[in-house]
Each structure stands twice: as C-alpha cells, then as structure tokens.
Design a protein around this motif. Structure first.
Motif, mmCIF file in Angstrom:
data_model
loop_
_atom_site.group_PDB
_atom_site.id
_atom_site.type_symbol
_atom_site.label_atom_id
_atom_site.label_comp_id
_atom_site.label_asym_id
_atom_site.label_seq_id
_atom_site.Cartn_x
_atom_site.Cartn_y
_atom_site.Cartn_z
ATOM 1 N N LYS A 85 0.768 -1.205 0.152
ATOM 2 C CA LYS A 85 0.178 -0.092 0.013
ATOM 3 C C LYS A 85 0.749 1.237 -0.052
ATOM 4 O O LYS A 85 0.533 2.267 -0.599
ATOM 5 N N GLU A 86 1.940 1.180 0.735
ATOM 6 C CA GLU A 86 2.750 2.188 0.954
ATOM 7 C C GLU A 86 3.500 2.829 -0.468
ATOM 8 O O GLU A 86 3.515 3.802 -0.894
ATOM 9 N N GLU A 87 3.765 1.489 -1.151
ATOM 10 C CA GLU A 87 4.528 1.531 -2.586
ATOM 11 C C GLU A 87 3.571 2.337 -3.531
ATOM 12 O O GLU A 87 3.837 3.186 -4.324
ATOM 13 N N ILE A 88 2.212 1.841 -3.414
ATOM 14 C CA ILE A 88 1.304 2.446 -4.366
ATOM 15 C C ILE A 88 1.064 3.787 -4.132
ATOM 16 O O ILE A 88 1.098 4.805 -4.825
ATOM 17 N N LEU A 118 -8.532 -3.873 -1.168
ATOM 18 C CA LEU A 118 -8.729 -2.828 -2.319
ATOM 19 C C LEU A 118 -9.502 -1.694 -1.854
ATOM 20 O O LEU A 118 -9.303 -0.365 -2.210
ATOM 21 N N ALA A 119 -10.661 -1.759 -0.897
ATOM 22 C CA ALA A 119 -11.461 -0.767 -0.861
ATOM 23 C C ALA A 119 -10.590 0.319 0.020
ATOM 24 O O ALA A 119 -10.690 1.510 0.080
ATOM 25 N N ASP A 120 -9.819 -0.401 1.091
ATOM 26 C CA ASP A 120 -8.996 0.627 1.951
ATOM 27 C C ASP A 120 -8.049 1.586 0.927
ATOM 28 O O ASP A 120 -7.654 2.596 1.557
ATOM 29 N N LEU A 121 -7.582 0.936 -0.012
ATOM 30 C CA LEU A 121 -6.540 1.537 -0.913
ATOM 31 C C LEU A 121 -7.076 2.493 -1.598
ATOM 32 O O LEU A 121 -6.527 3.579 -1.687
ATOM 33 N N TYR A 146 -17.730 -4.977 -6.446
ATOM 34 C CA TYR A 146 -17.738 -3.892 -7.151
ATOM 35 C C TYR A 146 -18.389 -2.800 -6.507
ATOM 36 O O TYR A 146 -18.299 -1.569 -6.439
ATOM 37 N N LYS A 147 -19.542 -3.244 -5.869
ATOM 38 C CA LYS A 147 -20.584 -2.230 -4.925
ATOM 39 C C LYS A 147 -19.536 -1.608 -4.078
ATOM 40 O O LYS A 147 -19.466 -0.187 -3.676
ATOM 41 N N GLY A 153 -15.046 4.871 -3.308
ATOM 42 C CA GLY A 153 -14.565 6.116 -4.320
ATOM 43 C C GLY A 153 -13.960 5.603 -5.455
ATOM 44 O O GLY A 153 -13.702 6.622 -6.199
ATOM 45 N N ALA A 154 -14.011 4.367 -5.922
ATOM 46 C CA ALA A 154 -13.476 4.119 -7.171
ATOM 47 C C ALA A 154 -14.476 4.553 -8.329
ATOM 48 O O ALA A 154 -15.629 4.687 -8.286
#
Length: 349
Positions: A85-88, A118-121, A146-147, A153-154
């Motif tokens: 996550k940090e790298e992203i 993924l949602a956290d990211l 997906y929801k 926020g995607a």
C-alpha cells in the motif's frame, strides 16, 4: 465508401456490414475518410486535449490462465511481485506532483487484494487526492465487490471483454472462464455508476472480421464510457508465441470507427499500439484517440508486468518523461492536467 458514409451519417450498421467495412481497411482513401471524420468529432468534443492517466501496475500475480497472457498463473518464468500500500501511495504522490489527476490501478487477479484491502487502498487515495479519479482494472469480481469498491470511491473500471464471440473467447481462455460472466461483470459495473471501459485485441489468434464486427455490435449495445483496443502481441511463454502480431493499420481503422460510433468515448492510444509502431501514439490521436497512459509503476517492476513481449514501459513511456507530451504537441495536440471524465451530461444518453 457507401458503408463508411452510412456510418458517418450515424446510421447503424449490421454485423455483416461492419465486417464488410473492416474488410476494406487497406483502402487508403477509405482510411483517410474515416480518420478525418473521427478527428473532426474528437476535436469538436474534446478540442486538442489529450488526457493522461498514471498507470500503476501493482501486482503481476494472477489466478487466471489466459492463453495469450505473459502473467498467466502457469508461466513459471516470470518474476512475480506485489506492491505494498505504501509503494502504491508513493506512486500516486509522484504522479500528483507530475500533474496526473487520474490513477489507474491495474493488476492480475491476485487473491491477496481482497475487497477490504482494495477498498482501503481506494479510499486512502481518494482521501489524499480528492481532486483525482481512481480507475481500477483488476478483473472479474462479484457485484458486491464492485459495489464496495464504488462506495470506497472508485470512479472508473476497465475490463476488456477481449472478444464478444463465445467461440473465440473459448479458444483464448481456459474453460473456467466464460464470456457470459465477463459481460455480466460489465453490466454490473454500468449499473453501479462506474465509468466503464471495455475493449478487445485486434488480430488475436483465430480472429476474423466477423469476430471484430461482433465486438463493434457489443460496444454499440453496452455504450461504454471508455474503449481500449490494441494489436495482439504474442508472448514467448504462451501457446500463441509463434502467432503473428495484430495489424497497426487495422487497429487505427477501428479507432476511427469507434470514435464515429461513440462520439464522446474516452479512447486511449494504447501501449500495445506504441509497442508495435514507434509513432503509434501519434497515429492513434490522428485516428480519433484522446487518452494516453504513461507508466507510474516503480522502475524496478515495470518490465515484470509483461503481458506481451517487448512492451514499452521505460524511457519515453515513463510517467516522468516529458517526451510524450512534446510528441503530442508536435502532432497538434496538448496534454492536459485534468481528470478527463466522460462528459457527465451525456451519460446514459
């Protein structure tokens, strides 16, 4: 020319007519007629603007075994990686400084990235950069997944259908995967309010003009906000290693057809196009494209995300390079620092 003029008049072509039109793509006059019209439409709606997306290829681990793909799970020769996550977030920070206002998180279907991770990211990126769009390209997931990601926020989701013909889909993918499920995912994404991207390979093994015509009819039905197409390029560690690559000229022809069909679509000049032709990006813009996606991934990982052979990912392709912007300007376009959304007032119309 009769079919081209019919398309330009905004008349719907039948599948047979699309196949016949595509079969004439080597006609230089016809190519120019469609490219000129596509460019006129693109400039009418978007002017000379080229939207840039910062591509972050965050994992090359994938549970799928698509027969054409270099990161397929059964390829033992690829060095696997997974960004933290940090790298992203570090990639996003660098991209934001460079003027990027859309981040595209693309990866294989890596089980480590659960819905929650993924949602956290996504929510972390949106919290840090509220003026930016987040695009996901992480394959087939459930409606509930997906929801959740949409609620995190995607904004957009890229999911190439690859081919709209079930028989060809079966030739390119293992039996565990199905075109019906791929299409259902796209309709689920549409229903959740994502800006949705579909797309296909041009020149895939076994593909005919009828198959491509079927792709165009599917796009007409789906009405996606984004379409990503590029020439098929073989990877040496797949069963299609010795198959010929797809045609740049046919890809450009299809870009023009798609721009005329879907005037407001966000249409990238893809990395595959730039890989096949050193001027592929410029040619794509002149054929009707309006998006480019330079690479924001860490330099050490860029070559490891090898979907096909000889993929360009460093030098001018790097997000840090100003060369691509200068080349766009030379071709008569300007790279802009903006989210580059599909025109909101037109969505659903």
């Amino acid at each position: 020319m009769e079919l081209a003029e019919k398309l330009i008049r905004k008349s719907t072509l039948t599948k047979k007519e699309f196949a016949e039109l595509l079969g004439q793509y080597e006609d230089e006059y016809l190519r120019k007629r469609l490219a000129d019209e596509a460019l006129r439409i693109r400039k009418e709606i978007y002017g000379a603007d080229v939207f840039i997306r910062g591509l972050i290829e965050f994992t090359n681990i994938c549970k799928n075994d698509c027969y054409y793909c270099g990161i397929r799970k059964s390829n033992p020769n690829i060095k696997r990686y997974r960004l933290t996550k940090e790298e992203i977030l570090s990639c996003c920070a660098r991209g934001y400084e460079l003027g990027y206002r859309t981040f595209v998180l693309q990866g294989g279907e890596d089980g480590y990235f659960t819905d929650e991770r993924l949602a956290d990211l996504v929510s972390s990126i949106k919290r840090e950069y509220p003026d930016c769009a987040v695009t996901l390209s992480v394959g087939e997931r459930s409606y509930e997944s997906y929801k959740l990601l949409r609620e995190a926020g995607a904004d957009r989701y890229l999911l190439r259908h690859e081919t709209a013909d079930a028989g060809l889909y079966g030739r390119l993918h293992p039996s565990a995967m199905s075109l019906a499920n791929r299409k259902q995912c796209l309709y689920d994404l549409k229903s959740l309010g994502y800006q949705v991207g579909a797309g296909f390979m041009v020149g895939a093994p076994g593909q005919t003009m009828d198959h491509l015509a079927e792709d165009l009819k599917f796009l007409e039905e789906l009405q996606p906000e984004m379409v990503g197409i590029g020439p098929f390029i073989p990877h040496h560690d797949t069963q299609f290693a010795k198959e010929p690559a797809g045609s740049v000229e046919l890809t450009l022809f299809l870009l023009s057809v798609i721009r005329i069909m879907l005037p407001r679509v966000l249409l990238p000049a893809t990395t595959a196009l730039g890989t096949m032709d050193p001027y592929g990006r410029e040619k794509g813009m002149l054929a009707g494209a309006n998006v480019v996606m330079p690479n924001l991934s860490p330099a050490k990982n860029r070559k490891q995300y090898a979907l096909y052979d000889n993929k360009i990912c460093t030098g001018e392709e790097a997000a840090e390079s100003s060369v691509l912007a200068r080349r766009m300007e030379t071709a008569g376009f300007r790279v802009v620092s903006a989210r580059g959304d599909f025109p909101a007032e037109q969505r659903g119309k």
